[in-house]
Design a protein around this motif. Structure first.
Motif, PDB file in Angstrom:
ATOM      1  N   ARG A 202       1.017  -1.140   0.191  1.00  0.00           N
ATOM      2  CA  ARG A 202      -0.018   0.021   0.147  1.00  0.00           C
ATOM      3  C   ARG A 202       0.793   1.289   0.183  1.00  0.00           C
ATOM      4  NH1 ARG A 202      -4.944  -1.565   0.669  1.00  0.00           N
ATOM      5  NH2 ARG A 202      -5.901   0.204   1.401  1.00  0.00           N
ATOM      6  N   VAL A 203       0.604   2.327  -0.933  1.00  0.00           N
ATOM      7  CA  VAL A 203       1.060   3.416  -1.010  1.00  0.00           C
ATOM      8  C   VAL A 203       0.083   4.688  -0.666  1.00  0.00           C
ATOM      9  CG1 VAL A 203       2.414   4.915  -2.633  1.00  0.00           C
ATOM     10  CG2 VAL A 203       2.913   2.637  -2.653  1.00  0.00           C
ATOM     11  N   GLN A 204       0.424   5.495   0.215  1.00  0.00           N
ATOM     12  CA  GLN A 204      -0.379   6.405   0.548  1.00  0.00           C
ATOM     13  C   GLN A 204       0.011   7.801  -0.031  1.00  0.00           C
ATOM     14  OE1 GLN A 204      -0.985   7.318   4.794  1.00  0.00           O
ATOM     15  NE2 GLN A 204      -0.645   5.199   5.404  1.00  0.00           N
ATOM     16  N   MET A 205      -1.034   8.326  -0.685  1.00  0.00           N
ATOM     17  CA  MET A 205      -0.908   9.852  -1.439  1.00  0.00           C
ATOM     18  C   MET A 205      -1.172  10.996  -0.345  1.00  0.00           C
ATOM     19  SD  MET A 205      -2.517   8.671  -5.012  1.00  0.00           S
ATOM     20  CE  MET A 205      -3.850   7.610  -4.740  1.00  0.00           C
ATOM     21  N   LEU A 206      -0.338  11.273  -0.039  1.00  0.00           N
ATOM     22  CA  LEU A 206      -0.276  12.558   1.260  1.00  0.00           C
ATOM     23  C   LEU A 206       0.014  13.982   0.864  1.00  0.00           C
ATOM     24  CD1 LEU A 206       1.739  10.242   3.528  1.00  0.00           C
ATOM     25  CD2 LEU A 206      -0.929  10.508   3.543  1.00  0.00           C
ATOM     26  N   ASN A 207      -0.619  14.908   1.483  1.00  0.00           N
ATOM     27  CA  ASN A 207      -0.208  16.047   1.739  1.00  0.00           C
ATOM     28  C   ASN A 207       1.077  16.568   2.304  1.00  0.00           C
ATOM     29  OD1 ASN A 207      -2.601  16.710  -0.002  1.00  0.00           O
ATOM     30  ND2 ASN A 207      -3.735  17.377   1.869  1.00  0.00           N
ATOM     31  N   LYS A 208       1.362  15.661   3.344  1.00  0.00           N
ATOM     32  CA  LYS A 208       2.419  15.747   3.977  1.00  0.00           C
ATOM     33  C   LYS A 208       3.074  14.380   4.409  1.00  0.00           C
ATOM     34  CE  LYS A 208       3.373  19.510   6.504  1.00  0.00           C
ATOM     35  NZ  LYS A 208       3.084  20.241   7.630  1.00  0.00           N
ATOM     36  N   ASP A 209       4.214  14.027   4.175  1.00  0.00           N
ATOM     37  CA  ASP A 209       4.865  12.553   4.605  1.00  0.00           C
ATOM     38  C   ASP A 209       5.288  12.640   6.122  1.00  0.00           C
ATOM     39  OD1 ASP A 209       7.391  13.613   4.231  1.00  0.00           O
ATOM     40  OD2 ASP A 209       7.972  12.366   2.884  1.00  0.00           O
ATOM     41  N   GLY A 210       5.801  11.589   6.465  1.00  0.00           N
ATOM     42  CA  GLY A 210       6.371  11.322   7.871  1.00  0.00           C
ATOM     43  C   GLY A 210       7.391  12.198   8.261  1.00  0.00           C
TER      44      GLY A 210
ATOM     45  N   ASP B  47       3.429  -8.907  -7.739  1.00  0.00           N
ATOM     46  CA  ASP B  47       3.101  -8.120  -6.534  1.00  0.00           C
ATOM     47  C   ASP B  47       2.048  -7.099  -7.017  1.00  0.00           C
ATOM     48  OD1 ASP B  47       4.743  -9.766  -5.070  1.00  0.00           O
ATOM     49  OD2 ASP B  47       5.949  -8.303  -4.108  1.00  0.00           O
ATOM     50  N   THR B  48       1.323  -6.598  -6.032  1.00  0.00           N
ATOM     51  CA  THR B  48       0.300  -5.701  -6.401  1.00  0.00           C
ATOM     52  C   THR B  48       0.600  -4.563  -5.610  1.00  0.00           C
ATOM     53  OG1 THR B  48      -1.405  -7.281  -6.981  1.00  0.00           O
ATOM     54  CG2 THR B  48      -2.041  -5.237  -6.419  1.00  0.00           C
ATOM     55  N   VAL B  49       0.603  -3.318  -6.183  1.00  0.00           N
ATOM     56  CA  VAL B  49       0.484  -2.158  -5.340  1.00  0.00           C
ATOM     57  C   VAL B  49      -0.713  -1.352  -5.586  1.00  0.00           C
ATOM     58  CG1 VAL B  49       1.859   0.214  -5.282  1.00  0.00           C
ATOM     59  CG2 VAL B  49       3.104  -1.915  -6.046  1.00  0.00           C
ATOM     60  N   ILE B  50      -1.119  -0.955  -4.124  1.00  0.00           N
ATOM     61  CA  ILE B  50      -2.267  -0.338  -4.175  1.00  0.00           C
ATOM     62  C   ILE B  50      -2.071   1.178  -3.617  1.00  0.00           C
ATOM     63  CG2 ILE B  50      -4.621  -0.142  -2.898  1.00  0.00           C
ATOM     64  CD1 ILE B  50      -4.317  -3.213  -2.499  1.00  0.00           C
ATOM     65  N   PHE B  51      -2.445   2.289  -4.492  1.00  0.00           N
ATOM     66  CA  PHE B  51      -2.216   3.612  -4.215  1.00  0.00           C
ATOM     67  C   PHE B  51      -3.758   4.025  -3.579  1.00  0.00           C
ATOM     68  CE2 PHE B  51       0.460   2.576  -7.762  1.00  0.00           C
ATOM     69  CZ  PHE B  51       1.641   3.336  -7.362  1.00  0.00           C
ATOM     70  N   VAL B  52      -3.342   4.505  -2.269  1.00  0.00           N
ATOM     71  CA  VAL B  52      -4.664   4.971  -1.378  1.00  0.00           C
ATOM     72  C   VAL B  52      -4.650   6.535  -1.454  1.00  0.00           C
ATOM     73  CG1 VAL B  52      -5.627   4.708   0.640  1.00  0.00           C
ATOM     74  CG2 VAL B  52      -4.129   2.822  -0.386  1.00  0.00           C
ATOM     75  N   PRO B  53      -5.552   7.130  -1.663  1.00  0.00           N
ATOM     76  CA  PRO B  53      -5.805   8.739  -1.760  1.00  0.00           C
ATOM     77  C   PRO B  53      -6.176   8.949  -0.344  1.00  0.00           C
ATOM     78  CG  PRO B  53      -7.762   7.730  -2.601  1.00  0.00           C
ATOM     79  CD  PRO B  53      -6.862   6.504  -2.398  1.00  0.00           C
ATOM     80  N   THR B  54      -5.186   8.708   0.564  1.00  0.00           N
ATOM     81  CA  THR B  54      -5.210   9.466   2.040  1.00  0.00           C
ATOM     82  C   THR B  54      -5.730  10.744   2.351  1.00  0.00           C
ATOM     83  OG1 THR B  54      -3.561   7.585   2.485  1.00  0.00           O
ATOM     84  CG2 THR B  54      -4.266   9.020   4.278  1.00  0.00           C
ATOM     85  N   ASP B  55      -5.127  11.662   1.579  1.00  0.00           N
ATOM     86  CA  ASP B  55      -5.613  12.891   1.436  1.00  0.00           C
ATOM     87  C   ASP B  55      -6.086  13.170   0.014  1.00  0.00           C
ATOM     88  OD1 ASP B  55      -4.744  13.491   4.039  1.00  0.00           O
ATOM     89  OD2 ASP B  55      -2.629  13.747   3.165  1.00  0.00           O
ATOM     90  N   LYS B  56      -7.197  14.109  -0.138  1.00  0.00           N
ATOM     91  CA  LYS B  56      -7.794  14.498  -1.177  1.00  0.00           C
ATOM     92  C   LYS B  56      -7.071  14.930  -2.330  1.00  0.00           C
ATOM     93  CE  LYS B  56     -12.533  14.228   0.357  1.00  0.00           C
ATOM     94  NZ  LYS B  56     -12.935  13.090  -0.113  1.00  0.00           N
ATOM     95  N   GLY B  57      -7.109  14.952  -3.387  1.00  0.00           N
ATOM     96  CA  GLY B  57      -6.611  15.771  -4.652  1.00  0.00           C
ATOM     97  C   GLY B  57      -5.509  15.189  -5.424  1.00  0.00           C
ATOM     98  N   HIS B  58      -5.243  13.737  -5.054  1.00  0.00           N
ATOM     99  CA  HIS B  58      -4.031  12.954  -5.607  1.00  0.00           C
ATOM    100  C   HIS B  58      -4.486  11.902  -6.661  1.00  0.00           C
ATOM    101  CE1 HIS B  58      -1.533  15.321  -2.768  1.00  0.00           C
ATOM    102  NE2 HIS B  58      -2.379  14.709  -1.918  1.00  0.00           N
ATOM    103  N   ASN B  59      -3.693  11.432  -7.508  1.00  0.00           N
ATOM    104  CA  ASN B  59      -3.732  10.538  -8.351  1.00  0.00           C
ATOM    105  C   ASN B  59      -2.239   9.700  -8.276  1.00  0.00           C
ATOM    106  OD1 ASN B  59      -2.526  12.021 -10.383  1.00  0.00           O
ATOM    107  ND2 ASN B  59      -3.650  10.827 -12.058  1.00  0.00           N
ATOM    108  N   SER B  60      -2.186   8.652  -8.922  1.00  0.00           N
ATOM    109  CA  SER B  60      -1.099   7.985  -9.434  1.00  0.00           C
ATOM    110  C   SER B  60      -1.144   7.235 -10.823  1.00  0.00           C
ATOM    111  CB  SER B  60      -0.727   6.607  -8.484  1.00  0.00           C
ATOM    112  OG  SER B  60       0.240   5.739  -8.845  1.00  0.00           O
TER     113      SER B  60
END
Length: 172
Positions: free
Chosen positions: A52-60, A78-91
């Motif tokens: 899982r890869v998070q799409m973030l406005n600010k990382d750790g 393997d599978t990568v899931i891109f998760v729009p944790t914060d709004k306004g992103h895509n991959s």
């Protein structure tokens, strides 16, 4: 104390779940018969790992507009899931930043996208709205890194080029 018949004896798997011995045996029998019916395909089929890869406005680390993790090394299949944790992103894949025969992807804004990568090599990807701010990531599939030069030579905005160079240093 009353005894239960053997076929209704409950087996406690944890404090929340109780399964009768009969149900457990039926399930195991069904799995065994299904496996035989399909020539062992259920057992032989390899299931890749999900990342899982998070799409973030600010990382750790406090960097704005980032994928986390921004670098992944995975196995083919393997599978990568891109998760729009914060709004306004895509991959989506960066043009020409994938190995020959690799499949491109383009996710929609604010939507999760799942990508299974089977071709070995490096995959550079971006968030289209924040590409100029350096929101890029890199996936290494397997050990083949023969397309690294193509990614190094890709035309990227300055902040994205700097971030990609950081990520390329993790390849190995």
């Amino acid at each position: 104390m009353a005894r239960r018949p053997k076929d209704q004896t409950a087996i406690s798997l944890n404090s929340q779940l109780r399964v009768s011995r009969r149900t457990l045996i039926r399930g195991a029998s069904t799995l065994f018969v299904s496996t035989l019916a399909f020539g062992g395909a259920a057992v032989a089929q390899s299931v890749g790992t999900e990342h899982r890869v998070q799409m973030l406005n600010k990382d750790g680390e406090g960097r704005r507009m980032q994928f986390e993790p921004a670098f992944l090394k995975i196995a083919p299949g393997d599978t990568v899931i891109f998760v729009p944790t914060d709004k306004g992103h895509n991959s989506e894949i960066i043009a020409d930043a994938l190995p020959a025969g690799g499949e491109a992807w383009k996710g929609k804004i604010n939507e999760e996208i799942s990508v299974t990568l089977t071709v070995e090599g490096l995959y550079g990807y971006k968030c289209l709205p924040h590409f100029g701010m350096g929101m890029v990531g890199l996936i290494q599939v397997g050990e083949d890194i023969s397309n690294m030069q193509a990614i190094q030579e890709a035309k990227l905005p300055p902040k994205a080029a700097d971030r990609m160079e950081e990520l390329l240093q993790q390849v190995g």
